[in-house]
Design an enzyme around this catalytic site. Sequence first.
Site, PDB file in Angstrom:
ATOM      1  N   ASN A   7       0.869  -1.181   0.000  1.00  0.00           N
ATOM      2  CA  ASN A   7       0.000   0.000   0.000  1.00  0.00           C
ATOM      3  C   ASN A   7       0.905   1.231   0.000  1.00  0.00           C
ATOM      4  OD1 ASN A   7      -1.697   2.110   0.566  1.00  0.00           O
ATOM      5  ND2 ASN A   7      -2.702   1.150   2.325  1.00  0.00           N
ATOM      6  N   ARG A  93      -2.696  -1.985  -3.275  1.00  0.00           N
ATOM      7  CA  ARG A  93      -3.862  -1.135  -3.065  1.00  0.00           C
ATOM      8  C   ARG A  93      -3.859  -0.064  -4.161  1.00  0.00           C
ATOM      9  NH1 ARG A  93      -5.160   3.656   1.009  1.00  0.00           N
ATOM     10  NH2 ARG A  93      -7.382   3.739   0.628  1.00  0.00           N
ATOM     11  N   HIS A 182     -13.264   3.724   0.182  1.00  0.00           N
ATOM     12  CA  HIS A 182     -13.227   2.707   1.257  1.00  0.00           C
ATOM     13  C   HIS A 182     -13.839   1.374   0.821  1.00  0.00           C
ATOM     14  CE1 HIS A 182     -13.389   6.322   4.243  1.00  0.00           C
ATOM     15  NE2 HIS A 182     -12.141   6.051   3.909  1.00  0.00           N
ATOM     16  N   ARG A 243     -12.539  17.283   7.040  1.00  0.00           N
ATOM     17  CA  ARG A 243     -13.405  17.507   5.862  1.00  0.00           C
ATOM     18  C   ARG A 243     -14.843  17.752   6.312  1.00  0.00           C
ATOM     19  NH1 ARG A 243     -11.487  12.103   2.875  1.00  0.00           N
ATOM     20  NH2 ARG A 243      -9.902  11.878   4.468  1.00  0.00           N
ATOM     21  N   GLU A 387      -7.864  -3.973   5.447  1.00  0.00           N
ATOM     22  CA  GLU A 387      -7.850  -3.881   3.984  1.00  0.00           C
ATOM     23  C   GLU A 387      -6.778  -4.803   3.397  1.00  0.00           C
ATOM     24  OE1 GLU A 387      -7.666   0.167   4.788  1.00  0.00           O
ATOM     25  OE2 GLU A 387      -9.205   0.738   3.341  1.00  0.00           O
TER      26      GLU A 387
END
Length: 413
Positions: A7, A93, A182, A243, A387
């Site tokens: 990743n 990833r 995601h 955010r 993940e």
Amino acid sequence: MLALTINCGSSSVKYSLFSQDENGELNMLARGLVSELGKENSAIKYVTDKNTITAALDRPGYREALEAAITTLVHPQFGKLKDIGEINVVGHRAVHGGDKFTGSVLIDDEVIGKMEQCIDLAPIHNPANLEGIRQARSLLPHTPQVAVFDTAFHQSIPMHARVYALPYEYYEQYGIRKFGFHGTSCNYASQQVCHLAGRALAESRIIICHLGNGVSVTAVDRGQSVDTSLGYTSVGGVMMGTRCGDLDPGVLLAIMKEFNLSVKEADNLLHHQSGLLGVSGVSNDMQTITQLALEGNPRCRLAVEMFAYYLTKYIGAYAAVMGGIDMLVFTGGIGENSAWVRSLAVNKLEFLGIKIDAQRNLADLAEDAIISPDDSPVLVAVIKANEEKMIARESVTILEALRVPAGFSGVAC
Ligand code: ADP
């Protein structure tokens, strides 16, 4: 079967080595992190069941980071491999596959070309992913490599949830649409909760709350993502660390006009100065904010309550979208660790059959766990985000699909 996952982020490289047992289950043998890429204080941390090793690195690029990772994996004392050639497949990833990828793929030059065309959709993440892929292919030229896209899981979102109510040309000609993020985490969490609960994915309506620095809520209807709170960009939906989440679009126009903001300044406002940080005025970190809220800071309390309120609304909306809900999952740093956020998020949702057992919710959850009472109509669970395991699983699946069946001669009869 050994699978290495990679990743590559904008400033770090994470890697994990998995081995598949006779039941097909993937077990992590080792994992590592190269942090602060390109900087003088860069370091590698390598962890196995028995050892944790750290070493300083001098301004590594992606290639040097991956070389260092390989060195740890074949280390005579701490390594899990004798030779790097033992790895059967490398899974990468890949953050954004745009419209071009609906699932994981074996990487070749054509795939790289298509990924390059998606750079504009994830200008920070995709170039890092691509560079990792290029370097890994050059370091392991004989090992098949697979790209696992975060966006692929959401390609099943139907038109009525994917198209924005803008003039249709923006969708058709310019590709402005909901992509979602995601996806790899949601894919893993939905499989894992079914495994934990002994239920079939194909018969379950699941809502996944992925609550980390980035946040999303996703409706998974019988294995298919049917809606998700993040969209074309990763700034909408539930408020996040920095955010803003959902906003009346007119607010942005009004602020830009009033304060004469450039696009870059407005981008910075929405992405980096809003969310938990903007409301609390002190931190983007939920653990810090929770502590301050409990000590009586009113804006931190407001930030936590707003965060949970967004979750309540999305869970309610997605239960409606699926005509009901069978399982609710919390994952990611906040989802796994904040009993307060979990309980605030669901405390008005008993009418949907969602209940949390207070003791189970407050327990120290070292493993995946069910936190609803046994008689709850909806099963509520905390699943550790993983993940890497999903990337390894996808990579092994792609590799197995490529294998020539036994007895196949390659000659058509
Ligand atoms: P990322 O999205 O970068 O992978 P994580 O999934 O690690 O991030 O989640 C980070 C968030 O989890 C931070 O806001 C952090 O404060 C929060 N978090 C971690 N532990 C706790 C805790 N015990 N209570 C509340 N929030 C926590």
